[in-house]
Enzyme design. Structure first.
Site, PDB file in Angstrom:
ATOM      1  N   PRO A 364      84.656  22.342  33.475  1.00  0.00           N
ATOM      2  CA  PRO A 364      83.425  20.975  33.933  1.00  0.00           C
ATOM      3  C   PRO A 364      82.477  20.855  33.209  1.00  0.00           C
ATOM      4  O   PRO A 364      81.254  21.986  33.031  1.00  0.00           O
ATOM      5  CB  PRO A 364      83.279  21.070  36.030  1.00  0.00           C
ATOM      6  N   PRO A 365      81.034  20.005  34.281  1.00  0.00           N
ATOM      7  CA  PRO A 365      79.874  20.816  33.128  1.00  0.00           C
ATOM      8  C   PRO A 365      78.984  21.264  34.238  1.00  0.00           C
ATOM      9  O   PRO A 365      79.575  22.099  35.170  1.00  0.00           O
ATOM     10  CB  PRO A 365      78.719  18.802  33.958  1.00  0.00           C
ATOM     11  N   GLY A 366      78.964  21.535  33.032  1.00  0.00           N
ATOM     12  CA  GLY A 366      77.002  23.293  33.798  1.00  0.00           C
ATOM     13  C   GLY A 366      77.815  24.630  33.911  1.00  0.00           C
ATOM     14  O   GLY A 366      77.557  25.399  34.747  1.00  0.00           O
ATOM     15  N   VAL A 367      78.964  24.837  33.407  1.00  0.00           N
ATOM     16  CA  VAL A 367      79.174  25.931  33.985  1.00  0.00           C
ATOM     17  C   VAL A 367      79.524  27.423  32.211  1.00  0.00           C
ATOM     18  O   VAL A 367      79.106  27.743  32.132  1.00  0.00           O
ATOM     19  CB  VAL A 367      81.161  25.908  33.876  1.00  0.00           C
ATOM     20  N   GLY A 368      77.966  26.660  31.033  1.00  0.00           N
ATOM     21  CA  GLY A 368      78.168  27.487  30.860  1.00  0.00           C
ATOM     22  C   GLY A 368      79.010  27.481  29.369  1.00  0.00           C
ATOM     23  O   GLY A 368      78.965  28.130  28.107  1.00  0.00           O
ATOM     24  N   LYS A 369      79.431  26.294  28.533  1.00  0.00           N
ATOM     25  CA  LYS A 369      80.605  26.336  27.904  1.00  0.00           C
ATOM     26  C   LYS A 369      79.240  25.753  26.636  1.00  0.00           C
ATOM     27  O   LYS A 369      80.098  26.788  24.895  1.00  0.00           O
ATOM     28  CB  LYS A 369      81.501  25.099  27.867  1.00  0.00           C
ATOM     29  N   THR A 370      78.874  25.149  26.478  1.00  0.00           N
ATOM     30  CA  THR A 370      77.672  24.745  25.335  1.00  0.00           C
ATOM     31  C   THR A 370      76.807  26.421  24.571  1.00  0.00           C
ATOM     32  O   THR A 370      76.798  26.964  23.704  1.00  0.00           O
ATOM     33  CB  THR A 370      76.729  24.154  25.240  1.00  0.00           C
ATOM     34  N   SER A 687      98.913  16.007  44.355  1.00  0.00           N
ATOM     35  CA  SER A 687      99.223  17.068  45.015  1.00  0.00           C
ATOM     36  C   SER A 687      98.334  16.775  46.781  1.00  0.00           C
ATOM     37  O   SER A 687      98.437  17.659  47.605  1.00  0.00           O
ATOM     38  CB  SER A 687      97.915  18.529  44.757  1.00  0.00           C
ATOM     39  N   LYS A 730      90.968  23.992  42.692  1.00  0.00           N
ATOM     40  CA  LYS A 730      90.773  23.547  44.438  1.00  0.00           C
ATOM     41  C   LYS A 730      90.047  24.946  45.067  1.00  0.00           C
ATOM     42  O   LYS A 730      89.829  24.455  46.260  1.00  0.00           O
ATOM     43  CB  LYS A 730      92.435  23.113  44.520  1.00  0.00           C
TER      44      LYS A 730
END
Length: 804
Positions: A364-370, A687, A730
């Site tokens: 997800p966005p903002g988890v430090g990938k870049t 689900s 989840k």
């Protein structure tokens, strides 16, 4: 009075015919063809007149000029589609009246003779002037009809001269009609003289412009020849001009650039082309730009490989909190890279080192990938290049434009390599899942070659037209989801999943990284503003709900900007300590006020779990019953799959009416409404089956659902609970929401290995295989089966019906 004539009428669209002129005409309209045939069969005379509106296909007498020319048909030729005639203008005529015959028009005509004095000196002078001007126009190259030339050379009177010149000069249709109607020959000659003078002037200007263009071309050719002679003379004298100096410098750079032989040959060839071109040639600029791109590429420039595993591990730990599995995989990757380099140094004859694989960070966005990509570059001591692929739809953005296009440039990959200045940077392709495609090509297909370690040693860019070695580049891609990436591209990537952060991890990230960073950004010293631990936890819980920490950073920045304003205005000189009770002054009221702890156990309200590209969370499902006739209403913007899950859950509940203690025909007396709040957000997937079934069972049995229990799983009509995806996201979402117990399919037990240990410690997991187990866990009390009842018969005995 002149004797009148009655003649067939042939309308013309492109202007009148003048007396004394020979002109070929073409007719295709049925009325005109019939009129010509009639004239040819009688005296071969026909009245030719112009249409007032030439755009009308079919015309009548109201659209015809009343002054025209009586013509004699010299030759007539007819084919299937049209009639071609050669006519000679005989005399001007005026229409007295038109008459409509069956197939064509006829007109009663009165001839109108010209008016002039044969010995008028002005007419004689005008005639001579026109002839002289005509001859001038001929000498300058003005083209005229050959038959007109013959007639003029044989000598013409004033009347014939005016008519012939009017027919061949560039008059408009309206002007010709006016001249035909003008009976005064002197007036016509004046108009002809003015028009001829204009056309002679136009021819003179054309000749002048042509001469100027020719002079420029000759000057350019002359300069080119002189320049070549100058170069030869300077070469003999040992002198070099500026342009030759430039090309010599380019040659020198090319030979020192460390290019492969084929690339060097191509570069020297282009430099030679540039040398032979004039500086005024626009193509010289294009070639110079191309040569400069070739020279600026880092063909043989590398960053040193500082693959110290201990230092790399320390760098990752300093820059990022948590993400233990991600860091471990990256260290393994760097270790493989280090060993392969060591092998090449020991055995130089071995094939050169290539990147072991292409990494793809998914989360997800903002988890430090870049940022973790930057840390890898920092750990290796290499340059870092990042390009965003979001919204890219043109293949040329990746491979470049061909040099035939004006303003062509290389693609983003080659531009990034040039920008880094080395041939082995860490190259991040951000948002690879948001690539598009259209009529200009598919950028993801262009990436296949660049991201394949077996092919990218000779990457071909359309602009450079020479292969460039990308095998030593460490490519890292990032994505939020994998579903939108083409399978052929996914096959070339090693996927490393980034889970969302837990509340505890967010707390440590905020305290260790975000607060110091925002203090510096906003110009505040650490002793001027402090956040208590409870304040930070309140911001995380009450003002953000995300998988990453971007919103958390924004909220911290908002607080610190307001503090910076106070300090700048001189309203405070003491340390400002931000406490939970005062947060509303900076951030306003709580954005997320409802938590699980504040709720109570309710009937018809269950807690499902979801996950998306932005991370995981909880999803409340509400069920209401009301008197009706067995209708099922589904609201909350549910997708097709989720609607099917709701119907399957209803069918399961109806099939278990005895076990749930319901009346056999309960469904015929009730309408059921299933609603999933946050109706503006689309929801889909199978689900939610378990949560839907529990909410329905609770609403129908009036037994509340435990508020601290979250559940996920697909349900079959027989009550089996099937495996689902996205369990990690989840569970993290359930933990952030404050749940205590999570019900998951038994087949998903293996996926708990990927979940952080502190979450496993905080949550109680229940593994289920069928809905009967879920009913025991999720409901406050287990439904009581339908009580046994006595069924009376006609005879004096009774039998007992027991539940199954």
């Amino acid at each position: 009075m002149e004797q009148t004539k009655v003649l067939p009428v042939a309308p013309l669209r492109d202007g009148p015919v003048f007396p004394g002129t020979d002109i070929p005409l073409v007719f295709s309209r049925s009325q005109s063809v019939a009129a010509l045939k009639s004239a040819a069969e009688t005296n071969r005379l026909i009245f030719v007149t112009a249409q007032k509106d030439p755009n009308l296909a079919e015309t009548d007498s109201s659209n015809l000029e009343t002054v025209g020319t009586i013509c004699q048909i010299k030759h007539l030729y007819q084919n299937e589609a049209e009639v071609n005639v050669l006519v000679t203008g005989m005399s001007r005529a005026k229409v007295i009246r038109f008459q409509n015959l069956e197939d064509f028009l006829v007109a009663e005509l009165e001839e109108v003779p010209d008016q002039f004095e044969a010995n008028d000196p002005e007419i004689i002078a005008l005639s001579e002037h026109i002839v002289v001007q005509f001859q001038n126009a001929l000498r300058m190259g003005r083209n005229f009809d050959f038959f007109v030339l013959l007639k003029l050379s044989s000598g013409l009177g004033p009347m014939e001269l005016a008519n012939q010149m009017t027919q061949v000069l560039d008059f408009s249709v309206a002007q010709r009609q006016q001249l035909l109607e003008q009976v005064d020959v002197k007036s016509r000659l004046k108009v002809v003289a003015e028009q001829l003078a204009k056309e002679v002037k136009i021819v003179e200007l054309e000749h002048k412009l042509m001469a100027q263009s020719q002079a420029k071309m000759e000057k350019g050719t002359k300069e080119s020849i002189l320049r070549e002679r100058k170069k030869a003379i300077e070469k003999e004298l040992g002198e070099i001009d500026d342009e030759e100096k430039e090309t010599e410098e380019l040659r020198k750079k090319a030979k020192e650039a460390g290019m492969p032989e084929d690339v060097l040959a191509k570069t020297l060839k282009e430099i030679k082309r540039l040398e032979q071109m004039s500086g005024a040639n626009p193509e010289a600029g294009y070639i110079r730009t191309y040569v400069e791109w070739l020279l600026d590429m880092p063909w043989n420039v590398k960053s040193p490989n500082n693959t110290n595993i201990i230092d790399a591990q320390q760098t990752l730990e300093e820059d990022h909190y948590g993400l233990e599995k991600v860091k471990e995989r990256i260290i393994e990757y760097l270790a493989v890279l280090k060993l392969k380099h060591a092998q090449v140094q020991e055995e130089p004859q071995k094939k050169k080192v290539t990147t072991p694989t292409i990494i793809c960070f998914v989360g997800p966005p903002g988890v430090g990938k870049t940022s973790i990509g930057k840390s890898i570059a920092k750990a290796l001591g290499r340059k870092f290049v990042r390009i965003s692929l979001g919204g890219v739809r043109d293949e040329a953005e990746i491979r470049g434009h061909r040099r035939t296009y004006v303003g062509a440039l290389p693609g983003r990959i080659i531009q990034g390599i040039k920008q880094s200045g080395t041939k082995n940077p860490v190259f991040m392709l951000d948002e690879i899942d948001k690539l598009g495609n259209d009529f200009r090509g598919d950028p993801s297909a262009a990436l296949l070659e660049a991201l394949d370690p077996e092919q990218n040693s000779a990457f071909s860019d359309h602009y450079l037209e020479v292969p460039f070695d990308l095998s030593e580049v460490i490519f890292i891609t990032t994505a939020n989801v994998l579903e939108t990436i083409p399978p052929a591209l996914v096959d070339r990537l090693e996927i490393i999943e980034f889970p969302g952060y837990t509340a505890e991890e967010k707390f440590h990230i905020g305290k260790k990284y975000l607060i110091p960073k925002q203090l510096e950004v906003n110009g505040i010293k650490p002793e001027q503003a402090t956040f208590s631990d409870e304040t930070l936890k309140t911001i995380i819980a009450r003002y953000t709900r995300e998988a990453g920490v971007r919103n958390l950073e924004r909220e911290l920045a908002t607080v610190l900007r307001k503090i910076a304003k106070k300090i700048a205005e001189g309203k405070t000189s003491e340390t400002i300590s931000i406490r939970p009770a005062g947060l509303h002054k900076y951030l306003g009221p709580f954005k997320f006020t409802s938590t699980i702890a504040e709720r109570r156990d309710e009937v018809g309200l269950s807690t499902g779990l979801y996950w998306s590209a932005a991370g995981g969370g909880i999803m409340l499902i509400e069920v209401a019953t009301m008197p009706g006739k067995g209708g099922l209403t589904l609201t909350g913007r549910l997708g097709d799959v989720m609607q099917e899950s709701a119907r399957a859950a209803m069918s399961y509940v109806r099939s278990r009416w005895k076990q749930l203690g319901l009346d056999e025909k309960f469904f015929q007396k009730l309408d059921v409404h299933v609603h999933v709040p946050e109706g503006a957000t689309p929801k889909d997937g199978p689900s939610a089956g378990v949560a839907l079934t529990i909410a329905l069972a609770s609403a129908l049995t009036k037994i509340p659902v435990k508020k601290f229990v979250g559940m996920t799983g697909e349900v079959t009509l027989r009550g089996r609970v099937l495996e689902i995806g996205g369990l990690k996201e989840k569970v993290i979402g359930a933990h952030l929401a404050g749940l205590k117990t999570v019900v998951i399919p038994k087949e998903n037990k293996k996926d708990l290995e990927d979940i952080p240990k502190n979450i496993l410690k905080d949550l109680e997991f229940k593994f289920v295989e069928n809905m009967d187990e879920v009913l025991d866990i999720a409901l406050v009390a287990h439904p009581q089966p339908k009580a046994a009842k006595i069924i009376s018969g006609r005879h004096q005995f009774a039998r007992l019906e027991l539940p199954e």
